[in-house]
Structures are given as structure tokens and as C-alpha cells.
Scaffold this motif. Sequence first.
Motif, PDB file in Angstrom:
ATOM      1  N   GLU A   2     -11.107 -43.023  19.546  1.00 14.72           N
ATOM      2  CA  GLU A   2     -11.143 -43.411  18.197  1.00 14.72           C
ATOM      3  C   GLU A   2      -9.500 -44.135  17.675  1.00 14.72           C
ATOM      4  OE1 GLU A   2     -12.822 -40.169  17.921  1.00 14.72           O
ATOM      5  OE2 GLU A   2     -10.642 -38.627  17.222  1.00 14.72           O
ATOM      6  N   ASP A  19      -8.492 -40.658   2.895  1.00 12.68           N
ATOM      7  CA  ASP A  19      -9.874 -41.852   3.413  1.00 12.68           C
ATOM      8  C   ASP A  19      -9.665 -40.515   4.894  1.00 12.68           C
ATOM      9  OD1 ASP A  19     -10.330 -44.125   1.638  1.00 12.68           O
ATOM     10  OD2 ASP A  19     -11.455 -42.486   0.951  1.00 12.68           O
ATOM     11  N   GLU A  20      -9.409 -41.403   5.585  1.00 10.28           N
ATOM     12  CA  GLU A  20      -8.072 -41.047   7.696  1.00 10.28           C
ATOM     13  C   GLU A  20      -8.608 -39.929   7.740  1.00 10.28           C
ATOM     14  OE1 GLU A  20      -8.000 -43.143   9.774  1.00 10.28           O
ATOM     15  OE2 GLU A  20      -8.422 -45.054   8.606  1.00 10.28           O
ATOM     16  N   HIS A  23     -11.967 -38.807   7.377  1.00  6.66           N
ATOM     17  CA  HIS A  23     -12.475 -38.890   8.391  1.00  6.66           C
ATOM     18  C   HIS A  23     -12.421 -38.152   9.671  1.00  6.66           C
ATOM     19  CE1 HIS A  23     -14.987 -41.505  10.204  1.00  6.66           C
ATOM     20  NE2 HIS A  23     -14.755 -41.592  11.767  1.00  6.66           N
ATOM     21  N   CYS A  24     -10.651 -37.715   9.546  1.00  7.14           N
ATOM     22  CA  CYS A  24     -10.538 -37.264  10.603  1.00  7.14           C
ATOM     23  C   CYS A  24     -11.101 -35.630  10.903  1.00  7.14           C
ATOM     24  CB  CYS A  24      -8.982 -37.046  10.756  1.00  7.14           C
ATOM     25  SG  CYS A  24      -8.415 -36.198  12.351  1.00  7.14           S
ATOM     26  N   LYS A  26     -13.972 -33.814   8.725  1.00  2.00           N
ATOM     27  CA  LYS A  26     -14.668 -33.375   7.888  1.00  2.00           C
ATOM     28  C   LYS A  26     -15.826 -34.103   9.405  1.00  2.00           C
ATOM     29  CE  LYS A  26     -13.681 -34.118   3.595  1.00  2.00           C
ATOM     30  NZ  LYS A  26     -14.343 -34.031   2.333  1.00  2.00           N
ATOM     31  N   VAL A  27     -15.078 -35.126   9.380  1.00  4.79           N
ATOM     32  CA  VAL A  27     -16.323 -36.031  10.481  1.00  4.79           C
ATOM     33  C   VAL A  27     -16.473 -35.999  12.002  1.00  4.79           C
ATOM     34  CG1 VAL A  27     -17.669 -38.094  10.631  1.00  4.79           C
ATOM     35  CG2 VAL A  27     -16.562 -37.916   8.965  1.00  4.79           C
ATOM     36  N   SER A 128     -10.683 -51.518   9.745  1.00 11.15           N
ATOM     37  CA  SER A 128     -11.671 -51.693  10.315  1.00 11.15           C
ATOM     38  C   SER A 128     -12.131 -52.283  11.116  1.00 11.15           C
ATOM     39  CB  SER A 128     -12.626 -51.688   9.694  1.00 11.15           C
ATOM     40  OG  SER A 128     -13.260 -50.685   8.218  1.00 11.15           O
TER      41      SER A 128
END
Lengths: 239, 239
Positions: A2, A19-20, A23-24, A26-27, A128
Motif C-alpha cells: 500500500e 482523503d489520504e 483512508h490511512c 479509518k480504512v 491512483s
Amino acid sequence: MELFYSRDIQGGICRLDQDESGHCVKVLRHRAGDEISVIDGCGTLYRCRIISDSPKGVEAAVISHESNWGGHPYRLHLAVCPTKNNDRYEWFAEKACEIGLDELSPVIGEHSERRVLKTARIEKVLISAAKQSLKASVPSVNEPVSVKEFIRNASKDALRLIAYCFEDERVPRRSIKEVLDSSEAKEIIVMIGPEGDFSKAEAELALEQGFIPVHLGASRLRTETAAITAASAAYFRYM
Amino acid sequence: MELFYSRDIQGGICRLDQDESGHCVKVLRHRAGDEISVIDGCGTLYRCRIISDSPKGVEAAVISHESNWGGHPYRLHLAVCPTKNNDRYEWFAEKACEIGLDELSPVIGEHSERRVLKTARIEKVLISAAKQSLKASVPSVNEPVSVKEFIRNASKDALRLIAYCFEDERVPRRSIKEVLDSSEAKEIIVMIGPEGDFSKAEAELALEQGFIPVHLGASRLRTETAAITAASAAYFRYM
């Protein structure tokens, strides 16, 4: 593997945008102390340790870095007319990035059906694609200009190629493969026309300015396929 | 140039199916007496004159024909693992057809995420792509089989290549470009693995059966991008 992307890496500290960070944290559920890898979009990969795991603004300390990570030994600039369908242009941008691309210029030709393009969307696709294909450089996207303006401003230090479909007996086209094979140029520009092809006036201007006319083989390729084929040609040249 | 597609051309009469007829008569407004061009999917283009313009079943008389229309001087069979996302597989099928493709075998690998594929949809994509790119041959699609079954049944007369990502010191991979350049083979088979790569067992079976291990360059390519790159490699070899 990743990868994260940040343009804010200075003084040994890397900061991720909202955004990053989301993602880092919470996801992917990273926390302070975890190591993450971050690309800066300009060729360098940073190995970092998270200091602050805020889901709105991760901060990490740089441990090490690697330059020219995932790079390729040539510089390719594609000037491609927007396709009627945006999806196709985005597909092409993603694939060209995976294969090897440095700069993308949407150019509007006299025969172009689509005369506008949202570069912001293309930038997201390229970020992406760079992450997914493990490249620390993200190809840059320019704002759309006319074909003629692009031709006039193209760097004369580069090997400049224009791919068009019609035959011109005065200046026969060579295959892109032949032209690349016979050149040591590491900086390559290829112009790909719209479905209706470049106009005779655009082709003439290109030739006047020193562009080399090329064909992309016997197959009749859509704009986005032609662009991928050009990217592949450069890729194979330096394989 | 508009093309129609029909498998029903015999005794000098060409019959279009319901979809093609509807498009011919209702959309393009052809009538009896008009000339149309029809591909048979097997390499021949037929020039025909419409006798009956029924929107459910056009009939036309063959005037002339041309063999190997839009063909390419090699035969390429790609065996590609289905991608997680169907769109990507269809996108690849369309582009591979434009560039040059003869046969497509979806193969299910040990690491494949997707184990089924609707070949009927792929066939439609290929027919459209052949028409759009002015080729009278439509690549054939086979029903999915396992990677191992494909390896065992692959024709030993063909130049058989398997592209995988891992390094195996016992049998170093050469670049697909190098292998194609050093071969005069006109019949080429290339296997492209899933995102998780072929398994060691699958690679070993391939080598035992005489497949040549290749890499597709330094870039980390998605399955569909790898497949297009392989199609481009064959295209450039015979450009």
C-alpha cells in the motif's frame, strides 16, 4: 504494497491530506508507531513512522527515502486529443501511467469532437494508477490547449513525433518503432489525433516545426488505443 | 465505413440477423438496392446489394468479396485470467482486437479471484471491435478452463509463452520482446496470470510442457494491461 501520496513532505515530516488520512486511519486502521510508505509524486518514495494518527491529518516522521523509485529510463510526453467518451480517456491515462508516462497534454484538434476536459479527474486517476503500479512519480497533466499551440511550444530538444492516419507522399511516415529504434533520444513527445485525425494544416505545421510523422502500424486504432500503443512503443524501446 | 456482421452467407446470399437488420434498416435507413459491406467473422469482407430490406431479416446478394481483409501476418492466442472487474476484461478484449488478436481463452488460475466469465458478452465486444477497427476476422473466445488444462492442451506447434512476475533462478525469464524478436514463429500463445500471479505449480507445469517464461518489462502491470502489452509486443514484432 500500500502506498500513500503526499505533496507535503518537508523538514523530515510528512503530512497526509484529508482523503489520504481517512483512508490511512479509518480504512487501513493505521496508528501512531506504524510504518507507512509515501510517494511524493516526483519520483521519491519515503518510508515514514506515524506520529499523529488523526483521521483528518496524519503526520509521520521520515525514516528513509529512495529516489527514482519505480521510474523508467526515458521521459514520455503524450499529447492526446480528448475522446468523445470520458471513460476512455481515463482508461488510457491509467494504462499509460502503468506502462510508463511522464506528462500528458490534452490537445484540441480542428477535428476534435470533444473540446473540453476535466483535468482534475485525470489527475486523480493518475495518482491512483501510480500508487497501484508502485511508481513514485505521478505523470503531470496540463490544461488543454489547441493542437497548433502545442506544436509551436513543444520542446525542440525532444524527439517529437506526430501520428496521423492519412498518407502524404511528400513526407512518407515511418513506423513509430523504426523511428524510436533509430534514435537514442530519452525525451520523447508523441501527438495522437482525434478519431477524425489531425487536419492537413495541423500536420503541415507539425512538419514545419520539425515533428517526425509516424504511423502506428496497419491496425486502425481508436484514439485511446493509439495512445497506449505509443506508450508501449517507448516502453519496448527501452525494455 | 460501416460494417455489418453475418455468419449466414451462402449460395451468394447474405442474411443479417435481427439486431443487425434492425440497425441496417431502422437506424441507418438502408433500403433494397443499397450496397452494404458485411464481414463474416472469419476474414472475408463481402460487398452486397440489399434485396429485401425487412427490419427483422435483411437479405442481400453478394457482389464481390475480399479475403484476409484487415488481417495481420501472425496468429495470436491470448490466455488471460479473468479480472475481478468485468469492465476491465471487456476493455482489454476490445483493445486487443483493435491491435491484433485471433483467439482468447479465459483461464482460471489457482490465485484467480474471479472464477467465472460470461463469454457471450465478450463475443459481442469482439464483434463490435472488429467492425469498428475494420477487420473481417472476429477473435474467437473459448469457454473458461483451468490454467493447467490450458497448458496441457496448448498446441506444441506454437511459440508458447507464459508471463509471470516472480523470479526463478533456475529458469530466468527473458523479455517478451527478446523472445519474439529471436523467433520466426507466426503462431504465438501468451498466458497472462491473475493479479496474484500464476502459482509455482502452474509455472512449473508450463515449463515442463515447453512454455517459455517471459517478463513484460519493469513496470508492474494489471492483468488487462499486461494482456494489451503482450498484444502490442506481437504487433510491433511484425510491424
